[in-house]
Scaffold this motif. Structure first.
Motif, short mmCIF file in Angstrom:
data_model
loop_
_atom_site.label_atom_id
_atom_site.label_comp_id
_atom_site.label_asym_id
_atom_site.label_seq_id
_atom_site.Cartn_x
_atom_site.Cartn_y
_atom_site.Cartn_z
N TRP A 16 0.68 -1.11 0.28
CA TRP A 16 -0.32 0.19 -0.13
C TRP A 16 1.02 0.58 -0.04
O TRP A 16 0.35 2.47 -0.57
CB TRP A 16 -1.22 0.17 1.04
N THR A 17 1.97 1.14 0.60
CA THR A 17 2.72 2.30 0.56
C THR A 17 4.39 2.24 -0.39
O THR A 17 4.74 3.52 0.36
CB THR A 17 3.64 2.58 2.55
N ILE A 41 3.50 3.64 7.00
CA ILE A 41 2.32 4.43 6.39
C ILE A 41 2.45 6.30 6.58
O ILE A 41 1.63 6.80 5.79
CB ILE A 41 0.72 4.43 7.41
N SER A 77 4.58 7.20 4.00
CA SER A 77 4.21 7.46 2.96
C SER A 77 2.56 8.33 2.42
O SER A 77 2.85 8.97 1.71
CB SER A 77 4.22 6.31 2.17
N ASN A 108 -0.04 7.98 3.88
CA ASN A 108 -0.93 6.87 3.49
C ASN A 108 -1.79 6.88 4.79
O ASN A 108 -2.25 5.68 4.49
CB ASN A 108 -0.51 5.59 3.09
N ASN A 166 -4.80 4.23 5.90
CA ASN A 166 -4.50 2.81 6.19
C ASN A 166 -4.16 3.21 8.13
O ASN A 166 -3.75 1.95 8.61
CB ASN A 166 -3.45 2.12 5.59
#
Length: 389
Positions: free
Chosen positions: A82-83, A136, A139, A141, A144
């Protein structure tokens, strides 16, 4: 930042290259060993050094031992995707794994301070939270970040269960374990909505089902309310509690219907995920009914969520993720298909067996045996996949 597509040079033993490797393997081994020990303890009347009741140990180890290990492995892997930022690997991952591994043995060792047993076990979820929070935040992000408070709430539930054991508060133990089951259910509902429509479309070569925003919100928000109510912070009428659980179960069932299980009957790694989500929906509805009617027991509801929801979904997901993240074709053979069928039958036997026989020993033995067979298949087939580069 390290690109997720950039292969990292690794030794022949690659078990600690990424989070899914140690935790999927050791978690699956724990699924086999813990159920085997449970059968011995249950049939012989023996106990565990730390726990006054073997039922407490069984509940704790299956949700805070086995299930939390799989969640940890999944998040330490998924967050990297995800990151595009590296999550713990090598020695840091080895240390996190050691904390979890040692905690499984400590309750059996006589003479250990009880506070130390609890402290080591409680350290695992926060360690995972730190391991995923750093990438997380780096990044940005932030979407999440929701998994951080979930992991911390899981730690609170675990602490409550340990407190109940340490200070002889038997009413607190099932409350804490139920809260953890519902927290895991929430995670499964969140992740199911994110990936199941995509997995179904990709695995069956059919159009992806578009989401309905109102249904997505209702499914997740109602499940959040089941978690909040399980903590019993404020007194709420039983009828309201039952209604919330039933609404959550129905909303998630509507979600499952829209994902069209019938298009996936020829794809084991897809139909098994659908069945696990149906088990979640059923478990939430049964939980609500158990509050207001003697026709259903809370044990049935809990085991629908744990054996049917968690057991089936975990076996399917770790089979799929392990293949995808090691560069293999995402397809399984006859043995793993049989394993998925076995775990589904374990769910049916454990939840509905009481309608056919009153011999609870037979029900527990048969469902546990099916579970052990299913996860043993994974361990044998995936051991070389998970330890090699």
């Amino acid at each position: 930042m390290i690109s997720i597509n950039e292969p990292r040079k690794s030794p022949a033993f690659a078990m600690f290259n990424l989070g899914f490797r140690p935790f999927f393997l050791l978690g699956a081994i724990a699924a086999v060993v813990l159920l085997g020990i449970w059968l011995v303890l249950y049939s012989s009347g023996m106990g565990v050094q730390y726990y006054s009741n073997t039922m407490y140990w069984h509940a704790h180890e299956m949700i805070f031992g086995f299930t939390l290990a799989i969640i940890g492995g999944f998040l330490l892997t998924a967050v990297r995707n995800w990151t595009n930022v590296q999550t713990p690997y090598g020695k840091p991952l080895m240390l996190i794994t050691a904390v979890w591994f040692i905690a499984r043995f400590m309750p059996f060792i006589p003479g250990l301070p009880e506070w130390l047993i609890a402290a080591v076990d409680l350290a695992f979820a926060p360690a995972v939270a730190v391991g995923i929070a750093i990438p997380i935040l780096r990044s940005a992000n932030y979407r999440n970040l929701l998994f951080i408070p979930i992991l911390l709430l899981m730690t609170v539930a675990n602490a409550a269960m340990h407190y109940g054991v340490l200070f002889n508060q038997p009413a607190l133990i099932p409350q804490a374990s139920t809260s953890m089951v519902l927290l895991v259910t929430l995670v499964m509902c969140i992740m199911g909505g994110r990936v199941f429509p995509m997995f179904t479309a990709n695995g069956t070569q059919t159009p992806r089902t578009p989401s309905l925003p109102w249904l997505e919100k209702l499914s997740i928000v109602s499940t959040v309310f089941t978690v909040v109510l399980s903590f019993q912070i404020l007194p709420v009428a039983q009828g309201i509690v039952a209604t919330v659980f039933i609404v959550s179960g129905v909303a998630n069932a509507l979600r499952a219907v829209r994902w069209k299980i019938w298009v996936a009957f020829k794809t084991p790694l897809v139909w098994s995920l659908h069945l696990s989500y149906w088990a979640i929906s059923l478990g939430l509805i049964l939980f609500g009914i158990s509050i207001i009617s003697p026709l259903v027991t809370q044990s049935q509801a809990i085991h629908a969520l744990t054996v049917g929801g968690m057991g089936v979904m975990i076996l399917s997901m770790i089979s799929r993720v392990s293949l995808g993240h090691t560069g293999r074709t995402i397809a399984i053979g006859k043995i793993m298909t049989a394993a998925l069928i076995a775990i589904v039958f374990a769910f049916f036997v454990r939840v509905f067996g009481g309608y056919f026989t009153h011999n609870i020993v037979y029900i527990i033995t048969l469902s546990s045996a099916l579970w052990v067979v299913a996860y043993s298949c994974f361990v044998v087939l995936y051991l070389p996949i998970l330890i090699k580069p």
